[in-house]
Design a protein around this motif. Structure first.
Motif, PDB file in Angstrom:
ATOM      1  N   PHE A  46       0.769  -1.241   0.000  1.00  9.54           N
ATOM      2  CA  PHE A  46       0.000   0.000   0.000  1.00  9.54           C
ATOM      3  C   PHE A  46       0.805   1.300   0.000  1.00  9.54           C
ATOM      4  CE2 PHE A  46       0.098  -1.943   4.239  1.00  9.54           C
ATOM      5  CZ  PHE A  46       0.793  -0.985   4.954  1.00  9.54           C
ATOM      6  N   PRO A  47       2.115   1.348   0.388  1.00 11.36           N
ATOM      7  CA  PRO A  47       2.811   2.633   0.291  1.00 11.36           C
ATOM      8  C   PRO A  47       2.808   3.143  -1.148  1.00 11.36           C
ATOM      9  CG  PRO A  47       4.055   1.135   1.681  1.00 11.36           C
ATOM     10  CD  PRO A  47       2.972   0.329   1.030  1.00 11.36           C
ATOM     11  N   ALA A  48       2.505   4.428  -1.325  1.00 12.95           N
ATOM     12  CA  ALA A  48       2.290   4.974  -2.665  1.00 12.95           C
ATOM     13  C   ALA A  48       3.576   5.440  -3.343  1.00 12.95           C
ATOM     14  CB  ALA A  48       1.295   6.135  -2.593  1.00 12.95           C
ATOM     15  N   SER A  49       4.675   5.550  -2.607  1.00 14.83           N
ATOM     16  CA  SER A  49       5.903   6.048  -3.211  1.00 14.83           C
ATOM     17  C   SER A  49       6.504   5.026  -4.176  1.00 14.83           C
ATOM     18  CB  SER A  49       6.940   6.385  -2.135  1.00 14.83           C
ATOM     19  OG  SER A  49       8.189   6.692  -2.727  1.00 14.83           O
ATOM     20  N   GLU A  50       6.930   5.488  -5.334  1.00 18.47           N
ATOM     21  CA  GLU A  50       7.619   4.625  -6.294  1.00 18.47           C
ATOM     22  C   GLU A  50       8.979   4.184  -5.764  1.00 18.47           C
ATOM     23  OE1 GLU A  50       7.858   6.693  -9.967  1.00 18.47           O
ATOM     24  OE2 GLU A  50       5.706   6.540 -10.407  1.00 18.47           O
ATOM     25  N   ASP A  51       9.477   4.847  -4.747  1.00 20.15           N
ATOM     26  CA  ASP A  51      10.771   4.476  -4.178  1.00 20.15           C
ATOM     27  C   ASP A  51      10.681   3.265  -3.261  1.00 20.15           C
ATOM     28  OD1 ASP A  51      12.410   6.599  -5.311  1.00 20.15           O
ATOM     29  OD2 ASP A  51      11.249   7.953  -4.049  1.00 20.15           O
ATOM     30  N   PHE A  52       9.458   2.818  -2.954  1.00 21.45           N
ATOM     31  CA  PHE A  52       9.280   1.591  -2.178  1.00 21.45           C
ATOM     32  C   PHE A  52       8.718   0.518  -3.103  1.00 21.45           C
ATOM     33  CE2 PHE A  52       6.967  -1.347   0.619  1.00 21.45           C
ATOM     34  CZ  PHE A  52       7.992  -1.689   1.488  1.00 21.45           C
ATOM     35  N   PRO A  53       9.583  -0.339  -3.674  1.00 26.86           N
ATOM     36  CA  PRO A  53       9.125  -1.311  -4.674  1.00 26.86           C
ATOM     37  C   PRO A  53       8.275  -2.408  -4.054  1.00 26.86           C
ATOM     38  CG  PRO A  53      11.445  -1.653  -4.164  1.00 26.86           C
ATOM     39  CD  PRO A  53      11.040  -0.395  -3.454  1.00 26.86           C
ATOM     40  N   LYS A  54       7.260  -2.827  -4.798  1.00 27.94           N
ATOM     41  CA  LYS A  54       6.409  -3.935  -4.383  1.00 27.94           C
ATOM     42  C   LYS A  54       7.131  -5.256  -4.650  1.00 27.94           C
ATOM     43  CE  LYS A  54       3.297  -0.793  -3.625  1.00 27.94           C
ATOM     44  NZ  LYS A  54       4.079   0.408  -4.000  1.00 27.94           N
ATOM     45  N   SER A  55       6.538  -6.345  -4.187  1.00 27.79           N
ATOM     46  CA  SER A  55       7.190  -7.656  -4.273  1.00 27.79           C
ATOM     47  C   SER A  55       7.512  -8.042  -5.707  1.00 27.79           C
ATOM     48  CB  SER A  55       6.303  -8.716  -3.623  1.00 27.79           C
ATOM     49  OG  SER A  55       6.953  -9.970  -3.622  1.00 27.79           O
ATOM     50  N   ASP A  56       6.585  -7.760  -6.663  1.00 28.12           N
ATOM     51  CA  ASP A  56       6.830  -8.167  -8.042  1.00 28.12           C
ATOM     52  C   ASP A  56       7.872  -7.304  -8.747  1.00 28.12           C
ATOM     53  OD1 ASP A  56       5.399  -5.838  -8.362  1.00 28.12           O
ATOM     54  OD2 ASP A  56       3.763  -6.725  -9.521  1.00 28.12           O
ATOM     55  N   GLN A  57       8.330  -6.245  -8.075  1.00 31.36           N
ATOM     56  CA  GLN A  57       9.397  -5.391  -8.610  1.00 31.36           C
ATOM     57  C   GLN A  57      10.755  -5.768  -8.014  1.00 31.36           C
ATOM     58  OE1 GLN A  57       7.201  -1.833  -7.236  1.00 31.36           O
ATOM     59  NE2 GLN A  57       7.338  -1.114  -9.345  1.00 31.36           N
ATOM     60  N   ARG A 110      15.637  -5.852  -3.283  1.00 32.71           N
ATOM     61  CA  ARG A 110      15.623  -4.671  -4.140  1.00 32.71           C
ATOM     62  C   ARG A 110      16.614  -4.829  -5.293  1.00 32.71           C
ATOM     63  NH1 ARG A 110      14.300   0.615  -2.550  1.00 32.71           N
ATOM     64  NH2 ARG A 110      12.829   0.730  -0.801  1.00 32.71           N
ATOM     65  N   THR A 111      16.299  -4.203  -6.420  1.00 31.14           N
ATOM     66  CA  THR A 111      17.187  -4.285  -7.579  1.00 31.14           C
ATOM     67  C   THR A 111      18.487  -3.529  -7.314  1.00 31.14           C
ATOM     68  OG1 THR A 111      16.107  -2.350  -8.568  1.00 31.14           O
ATOM     69  CG2 THR A 111      15.253  -4.509  -9.157  1.00 31.14           C
ATOM     70  N   ALA A 112      19.608  -4.212  -7.526  1.00 30.63           N
ATOM     71  CA  ALA A 112      20.942  -3.633  -7.334  1.00 30.63           C
ATOM     72  C   ALA A 112      21.958  -4.752  -7.538  1.00 30.63           C
ATOM     73  CB  ALA A 112      21.097  -3.012  -5.948  1.00 30.63           C
ATOM     74  N   ASP A 113      23.231  -4.395  -7.403  1.00 30.63           N
ATOM     75  CA  ASP A 113      24.316  -5.378  -7.413  1.00 30.63           C
ATOM     76  C   ASP A 113      24.721  -5.688  -5.981  1.00 30.63           C
ATOM     77  OD1 ASP A 113      24.396  -5.421 -10.192  1.00 30.63           O
ATOM     78  OD2 ASP A 113      25.843  -3.765 -10.284  1.00 30.63           O
ATOM     79  N   TYR A 114      24.937  -6.977  -5.699  1.00 29.67           N
ATOM     80  CA  TYR A 114      25.255  -7.424  -4.353  1.00 29.67           C
ATOM     81  C   TYR A 114      26.357  -8.479  -4.389  1.00 29.67           C
ATOM     82  CZ  TYR A 114      20.555  -5.564  -3.271  1.00 29.67           C
ATOM     83  OH  TYR A 114      19.436  -4.781  -3.141  1.00 29.67           O
ATOM     84  N   ASN A 115      26.990  -8.673  -3.235  1.00 31.92           N
ATOM     85  CA  ASN A 115      27.706  -9.903  -2.940  1.00 31.92           C
ATOM     86  C   ASN A 115      26.864 -10.720  -1.974  1.00 31.92           C
ATOM     87  OD1 ASN A 115      30.894  -8.368  -3.234  1.00 31.92           O
ATOM     88  ND2 ASN A 115      30.272 -10.197  -4.364  1.00 31.92           N
TER      89      ASN A 115
END
Length: 480
Positions: free
Chosen positions: A324-335, A398-403
């Motif tokens: 429910f958070p409306a900000s695009e900066d908080f991605p939903k599970s399918d993102q 979240r989308t990013a590069d990780y180790n």
């Protein structure tokens, strides 16, 4: 669903959100929580405090090159108010503070957007914040940020943060000169003449109620008088907290105060102060956290509110990441993405075969050296534990590069994957079998305790009887 929809009332100096269960009042445009009306109590927050000292986001920051963990304390006050979502099922409001060069040296160079969400029929409210540093802005250090609530000292006297760590607490008055004696550092006070005589001789110190991030999912206060009411801070996700799962942070303490600490240097020092250089772009979402309210019917056990709060915490964790958070900066599970695999240990001094890493902590953090996740404090981390066969699944990354990092109870050292992992929206990555080879110079001759990043096998003696917290005398953890 409650038949009563969520209503938003906007006034000149305040905004009130009412869902029929609670009424949340915020200053406009500051975005300070000034009132929480619940269960016929006009305000759960300390009415004796100034409005700016009741429920607020704050931070500690300093200029580049500043050594240590000190800095300027800032209760974040918005300068602009905006309605993000308004319907019968949800109201989300935003209080923003935008930085410009005229504020250099006075305010931290961040755009800050504080959000508050009230849902239909929900016994509580959510809050999160988005911090952003633009490329052409000056650098800064960020030593701490959190959300804090100061509750009414005439109502909330019992604190709970774990099954074995809860008690009736001293009053804030007990820490004042005459009733309390300052000890080695300001936070520690010996109660020499407390309002409640049975507390005489105890030491009050907020650091006694710290907790590992991995365990700090619910804590708060109970009003034990009728009507019994609970006020709880629920943190359903740890992705936004710095330092990984074993980093400790404050929870609740005398005030009565309850906190959600997102970033701090406590117990670690300057290594966990993120330092941003001029020209370094950065954005991070802290939260959402859930402020949960509950009550007990007359005649019911008020301490049952703790059990109910734990059940609500499980519900919130299962709902993470929220939809429910409306900000695009908080991605939903399918993102977001997922990673699965199995971790094995190869230690020829223990077994010729690979050993399943049972109960290992394994997680994704920004690329770095082995163990660097412990000092990582700018971005996001995602952790889980392996099962008895070493298998693991990390969801909602979240989308990013990780180790990929890990440590295994019973084996020294840190594991780090050699290959970086790139998470994209909807990705599912199977890494297969990962082999950790602990550092060895030869067979183990003897050891004290188990290398598991805890002191669980070590005897913790009772403290000097002149300086005690009765909660920890003969505490079950002391005999492990």
């Amino acid at each position: 669903m409650s038949p009563i929809g969520v209503q938003l009332h906007i006034q000149d100096t305040h905004v009130m959100i009412d869902n029929g269960v609670l009424q949340l009042t915020l200053s406009n445009p500051d975005g300070i929580v000034t009132g929480i009306r619940y269960n016929d109590i006009d305000n759960l927050l300390e009415v004796l405090n100034e409005e700016s000292n009741r429920g607020y986001w704050d931070l500690v920051w300093s200029s580049p090159g500043t050594a240590g963990t000190a800095g300027l304390f800032d209760v974040i006050k918005g300068t602009s108010f905006k309605v993000i979502v308004e319907n019968e099922d949800q109201v989300e409001v935003s209080f923003t503070r935008t930085w410009d060069s005229s504020q250099e040296g006075r305010l931290v160079p961040l755009n800050i957007d504080k959000r508050f969400i009230v849902l239909r029929g929900c016994s509580g409210f959510y809050s999160y914040a988005i911090y952003e540093h633009l490329k052409d802005w000056p650098g800064f250090n960020l030593a701490e940020t959190r959300i804090a609530f100061k509750l009414r000292k005439d109502k909330f006297h019992y604190m709970a943060m774990a099954d074995s760590r809860q008690r009736f607490m001293p009053l804030p008055d007990d820490r004042l000169p005459g009733r309390g004696q300052a000890l080695a550092y300001p936070e520690a006070v010996l109660l020499v003449d407390p309002v409640e005589p049975e507390l005489k001789g105890e030491v009050d110190d907020k650091y006694q109620y710290s907790c590992d991030n991995r365990y700090s999912q619910v804590h708060g206060w109970i009003r034990t008088d009728q009507p019994a009411v609970g006020f709880w801070m629920i943190t359903p996700g740890n992705e936004f907290r710095s330092g990984g799962p074993v980093k400790q942070n404050l929870t609740s303490h005398v005030g009565p105060t309850t906190l959600a600490v997102f970033l701090s240097a406590h117990y670690s020092g300057e290594d966990l102060v993120p330092k941003f250089s001029a020209g370094e772009a950065w954005k991070k979402v802290f939260g959402p956290v859930f402020i949960y309210l509950n009550y007990a019917m007359e005649g019911d056990d008020p301490f049952s509110l703790w059990e109910d709060a734990k059940e609500q915490m499980i519900t919130e964790v299962q709902s993470w990441p929220y939809t429910f958070p409306a900000s695009e900066d908080f991605p939903k599970s399918d993102q977001r993405g997922s990673v699965s695999g199995r971790l094995l240990v190869h230690d020829r001094y223990v077994s010729d075969d690979n050993i399943p890493a049972n109960g290992a902590y394994i997680g994704l953090a920004p690329p770095g050296n082995a163990g660097s996740w412990q000092r990582e404090c700018k971005d996001y981390q995602f952790w889980t534990q392996t099962d008895v066969n070493g298998y693991f699944l990390i969801n909602d990354i979240r989308t990013a590069d990780y180790n990929l990092y890990a440590w295994v109870p019973g084996f020294i050292g840190d594991y780090r994957s050699d290959v970086a992992i790139t998470i994209t929206p909807g990705s599912y990555i199977e890494v297969g079998d990962l082999i950790y080879e602990p550092p060895r110079n030869g067979p183990t001759l003897w050891e004290i305790g188990i290398p598991d990043r805890s002191a669980a096998e070590f005897y913790v003696p009772d403290p000097n009887p002149k300086y005690i917290n009765k909660l920890y005398v003969n505490h079950p953890d002391s005999s492990m």
